[in-house]
Design a protein around this motif. Structure first.
Motif, mmCIF file in Angstrom:
data_model
loop_
_atom_site.group_PDB
_atom_site.id
_atom_site.type_symbol
_atom_site.label_atom_id
_atom_site.label_comp_id
_atom_site.label_asym_id
_atom_site.label_seq_id
_atom_site.Cartn_x
_atom_site.Cartn_y
_atom_site.Cartn_z
ATOM 1 N N MET A 1 45.954 -48.994 -170.085
ATOM 2 C CA MET A 1 46.064 -50.364 -169.565
ATOM 3 C C MET A 1 45.583 -50.431 -168.124
ATOM 4 S SD MET A 1 49.740 -51.488 -171.196
ATOM 5 C CE MET A 1 50.660 -50.002 -170.863
ATOM 6 N N GLY A 2 44.510 -49.708 -167.826
ATOM 7 C CA GLY A 2 44.103 -49.565 -166.438
ATOM 8 C C GLY A 2 42.852 -50.315 -166.032
ATOM 9 N N LEU A 3 42.201 -51.047 -166.937
ATOM 10 C CA LEU A 3 40.910 -51.641 -166.572
ATOM 11 C C LEU A 3 41.030 -52.706 -165.492
ATOM 12 C CD1 LEU A 3 38.530 -51.924 -169.645
ATOM 13 C CD2 LEU A 3 38.894 -50.060 -168.020
ATOM 14 N N LYS A 4 42.034 -53.578 -165.639
ATOM 15 C CA LYS A 4 42.139 -54.701 -164.703
ATOM 16 C C LYS A 4 42.313 -54.193 -163.270
ATOM 17 C CE LYS A 4 45.880 -56.984 -164.285
ATOM 18 N NZ LYS A 4 47.065 -57.859 -164.215
ATOM 19 N N ASN A 5 43.127 -53.149 -163.109
ATOM 20 C CA ASN A 5 43.421 -52.638 -161.772
ATOM 21 C C ASN A 5 42.591 -51.410 -161.413
ATOM 22 O OD1 ASN A 5 45.475 -54.548 -161.159
ATOM 23 N ND2 ASN A 5 46.863 -53.439 -162.533
ATOM 24 N N LEU A 6 41.486 -51.179 -162.133
ATOM 25 C CA LEU A 6 40.795 -49.899 -161.955
ATOM 26 C C LEU A 6 40.268 -49.712 -160.529
ATOM 27 C CD1 LEU A 6 40.116 -47.307 -163.379
ATOM 28 C CD2 LEU A 6 37.944 -48.311 -164.133
#
Ligand code: SAH
Length: 426
Positions: free
Chosen positions: A336-341
Motif C-alpha cells: 500500500m505504498g504507491l500513494k506515499n512513495l
C-alpha cells in the motif's frame, strides 16, 4: 491367484506395522501408516532424509540393518519397499509363515494385500483398487474426489440436518491473485460455504466457481475511495454465523497481513461465533517472487521487513520507524505504498539508505495484468509516475532485487536491471 480383492479398513492404531526398505517407496507409504496411528518398525540399513526425520523425531522405530524374519514377530501388517526381488521374497515368505498380510511394491502378484488409491473427506475415506492398473485407480480416485469436493457443501454430517448445525466463520487467505494460489483447505471451505464475504483483491475466478445458491457479499474496499465500514462486515459475519451458516471471509493474500483479520476474529469471538483461520500466500512474498525476486538470498539478505506505506512517514498517525528502517541492510517490502512513495523514499534516503539501492515495483502480481518496474531507491518514485503504475502494487527495496539477475520465476528474463537502471515489463 484369482478372486476379487476383499476390501477392508484396517484399524492400525497402536498396532505394529513393519516396513522393510528405506527408499522412495517407504517414504511415500510411511506417513499414512503414522497417520493411522500404527507403531511402525522400519527395517533398512539406510533411510531417505524424510524417513530419517521421522526416526529422529521418535515417530517410528528404526532398525538400521537388513531384514530378519524375527522382525515380523508381533506385526499385523508388513510393507515391502525394497527393489531386490530376493530380499522381497524372503520377507513375503516370513510373512506368509506367520499369516501376516504383506504389501509388495515390487510385485503385486506376489503380494497378499494391495494398497488402494485414497481420498479422504472429513470422516469419509474412499479407497480405489484398479484391478492391477494403479493409474486407473488414481484416475477413478481423482474423479471421486472432484465429485465429493463439489457435493461436500451440500452434505451434512449424519444427525445434523443443515440449518440446525451451528454456524461458524472461516477467515480464509485467497492468495495474491492467481486463483491457483489459494490453499487446499481454503478451497475446500469455499466449496462448502453458505455465505462468502469477499474483498476486492480476491481473485474473481475463485468466485466464479461458487455454487449458485451461495450468498456472495462484496465487501469491496476501493483504495482511497468510499469503503464499507468494517463494523458492517463484522455484523454480516456474526449475523450469518448465528443463523447457522458456514461463512467464508475471503481475503486477499494472508488474512493477518494488513487484512484486518484480527478485528474480524475478535468481533466473532465477542459474539460467541467459532472462527477458523486459514493462512494464505501473502503478496508481500509472492509479488516479489512473481517478478523473479527472492525476499532473501544467501550472501545477499538475511532479513526481510514488511511494512505498510498507507500512512505518510511524517504523519502523526504513522506507527513505522522509517529512520530505523533506513539503517537496515536487508530487504524492505512496502505494501500500500504507491500513494506515499515519494515521501517514503525521501525519508529512507534522508536517513542514509543509499540512492543506488535496487528497487522494484510489482503491480497485480501473479495475474494476467502483472507489471514489473525495476529502478533504484533514488529514482523509483518518479519512475512509477512515468510508467503509470497503479495499486495494488508491492515495492521491494534491497540487493535481492538483482540477486537473480532479473530472471523471471520460469527462468525467462523478466526485464533485467537495464542500462538506464529502469525497465518495465508487463
Ligand atoms: N493481506 C494482503 C495484503 C492486504 S493490503 C496480503 O497478504 O497480500 C493490500 C496491499 O497488498 C495492496 O495495496 C498491495 O500493496 C498488496 N497486494 C495485494 N495483492 C497484490 C498483488 N496481486 N500484486 C501486488 N500487490 C498486491
Amino acid at each position: 491367484m484369482s478372486g476379487n480383492p476383499y476390501p477392508l479398513g484396517l484399524r492400525l492404531a497402536g498396532r505394529r506395522v513393519v516396513v522393510v526398505g528405506g527408499g522412495a517407496v517407504a517414504t511415500r507409504r510411511v506417513p499414512a501408516l503414522l497417520d493411522a496411528g500404527a507403531h511402525v518398525l522400519l527395517v533398512a540399513p539406510e533411510l531417505t532424509p524424510a524417513l530419517r526425520a521421522h526416526a529422529d523425531a521418535g515417530r517410528l522405530h528404526w532398525a538400521p540393518r537388513r531384514f530378519a524374519p524375527d522382525d515380523l514377530d508381533g506385526a499385523w501388517l508388513v510393507q515391502v519397499a525394497v527393489d531386490d526381488p530376493l530380499a522381497a521374497a524372503s520377507v513375503s515368505a516370513a510373512a506368509a509363515e506367520r499369516r501376516i498380510f504383506c504389501v509388495r511394491a515390487d510385485d503385486r502378484a506376489a503380494a497378499t494385500a494391495w494398497t488402494p488409491a485414497v481420498t479422504r473427506h472429513g470422516p469419509v475415506t474412499v479407497a480405489v483398487l484398479g484391478g492391477g492398473d494403479p493409474r486407473r485407480a488414481m484416475a477413478v480416485r481423482d474423479a471421486v474426489r472432484a465429485l465429493l469436493e463439489v457435493r461436500e457443501g451440500t452434505l451434512s454430517a449424519p444427525g445434523t440436518p443443515s440449518g440446525t448445525r451451528p454456524g461458524r466463520v472461516a477467515l480464509v487467505g485467497a492468495g495474491p491473485g492467481d486463483p491457483e494460489l489459494i490453499t487446499v483447505r481454503g478451497w475446500r471451505l469455499l466449496t462448502e460455504a453458505d455465505v462468502v464475504v469477499a474483498d476486492r483483491l480476491v481473485p474473481g475466478l475463485l468466485l466464479d466457481e461458487l455454487r449458485a445458491d451461495v450468498e456472495l457479499v462484496d465487501a469491496s474496499k476501493i483504495p482511497y475511495g468510499p469503503s464499507r465500514a468494517q463494523e458492517e462486515i463484522n455484523r454480516i459475519l456474526v449475523d450469518r454465523a448465528l443463523a447457522g451458516k458456514l461463512v467464508v471471509r475471503l481475503k486477499g493474500g494472508d488474512p493477518y497481513v494488513f487484512g484486518r483479520g484480527g478485528e474480524e476474529l475478535l468481533a466473532c469471538a465477542a459474539a460467541g461465533v467459532p472462527v477458523t483461520v486459514v493462512p494464505g500466500v501473502t503478496s508481500s512474498i509472492a509479488a516479489p517472487a512473481a517478478a523473479g525476486i527472492p525476499v532473501t538470498h544467501r550472501g545477499v539478505a538475511h532479513e526481510f521487513t514488511v511494512v505498510s506505506g498507507h500512512v505518510a512517514p511524517d504523519s502523526p498517525a504513522s506507527l513505522v520507524r522509517w529512520d530505523a528502517l533506513a539503517g537496515l541492510r536487508g530487504t524492505l517490502v512496502v505494501l500500500m505504498g504507491l500513494k506515499n512513495l515519494a515521501a517514503i523514499t525521501a525519508t529512507l534516503l534522508a536517513h542514509g539508505r543509499p540512492a543506488e539501492t535496487p528497487a522494484a515495483v510489482v503491480q497485480e502480481a501473479t495475474t494476467g495484468s502483472q507489471r514489473v518496474l525495476r529502478s533504484t531507491l533514488g529514482a523509483v518514485a518518479a519512475d512509477v509516475l512515468t510508467a503509470g503504475l497503479r495499486p495494488p502494487a508491492v515495492v521491494v527495496l534491497g540487493d535481492v532485487v538483482d540477486a537473480l539477475g532479473g530472471a523471471g520465476p520460469e527462468g525467462i528474463p523478466g526485464g533485467g536491471p537495464g542500462q538506464t537502471g529502469q525497465s518495465l515489463t508487463g
